[in-house]
Design a protein around this motif. Structure first.
Motif: not given
Length: 200
Positions: A18, A93, A97, A120
Motif C-alpha cells: 500500500s 484502504a 478514503t 478497498g
C-alpha cells in the motif's frame, strides 16, 4: 526525480505494498532506497506515492510501463511463459478514503472474506509459474469475484494454469473455452472435506 518515482512504483507493484507501507519500506530497507536512487532524507511520503500512481493511471501509463518491464525480462530469458499462476488479494484502504469530489471513491467497495469485512480494491495478478515474476495485473473493486478479471491475467501462451478455489469453474467461462491449457484449480474447502481418503 521521475526515475525514482517510477522505480518506487515498480517496487510497490512487485511487493504488493500500500502507499503507507511503501513509504515505511523505503525508510526501513536500504536496498529499496538504493534501487530508487534516493537518500533517507528524500523519501517521498505516502501522499506523493499515491499522487504519482494516480498520475500514471490518469494517462494509462501504468500498464504500458508494466508491459515494457515484462518485455525486458522476456528478452533476458526471465519469462518462461508456459504456465501461469492466477491470484487476487485485497488492497485495504481507510473507509474514509475520498476522491476529488469528496465522495467515497467508486472504485473502492467493502467485501467480506471469512468473518472479516474489508474496504478497498482487489489486485489480480498473473505470475509465471517457473520464475515467479508477475506478467499481468488488473484491479477491480474489492467486492468483485476473483474470476471477473481472470481473462486479463493470462497472456495466451500458457500450457497450464494454477489457481486457488476462488477460480473454480474458470474453464467453463466463455472467454476461456477455447484455451488449450491444463487447469490446476484447488477444490473448495467444503468439497475437499467430503472427499474420501481414496480420492485424496
Amino acid at each position: 526525480p521521475l526515475s525514482s518515482m517510477l522505480r518506487i512504483h515498480v517496487m510497490q507493484i512487485i511487493y504488493n505494498l500500500s502507499d503507507p507501507a511503501m513509504e515505511d519500506a523505503l525508510y526501513e530497507i536500504e536496498s529499496m532506497r538504493r534501487f530508487a536512487g534516493i537518500r533517507l532524507s528524500r523519501v517521498p511520503d505516502e501522499t506523493t506515492i499515491l499522487n504519482f500512481r494516480h498520475l500514471l493511471e490518469q494517462h494509462t501509463l501504468g500498464k504500458k510501463l508494466f508491459k515494457k518491464i515484462n518485455r525486458q525480462l522476456a528478452r533476458h530469458g526471465l519469462m518462461v511463459r508456459e504456465g501461469s499462476i492466477v491470484d487476487a488479494t485485497i488492497i485495504e484502504a481507510p473507509s474514509s478514503t475520498k476522491n476529488k469530489g469528496k465522495a467515497r471513491d467508486p472504485e473502492m467497495h467493502q467485501t467480506k472474506k471469512g468473518n472479516q469485512w474489508h474496504f478497498g480494491m482487489k489486485c489480480h495478478i498473473g505470475v509465471d509459474d517457473t520464475v515467479g515474476l508477475i506478467h499481468s495485473l488488473a484491479t477491480t473493486a474489492a467486492n468483485e469475484h476473483d474470476l471477473t478479471a481472470s481473462d486479463q491475467l493470462l497472456h495466451g501462451k500458457e500450457k497450464r494454469v494454477w489457481g486457488d478455489a476462488g477460480y473454480c469453474g474458470i474453464e467453463k467461462r466463455e472467454e476461456h473455452k477455447n484455451r488449450k491449457v491444463d487447469w490446476f484449480i484447488a477444490e473448495r474447502p467444503g468439497k475437499r472435506s467430503t472427499m474420501s481418503k481414496v480420492a485424496l
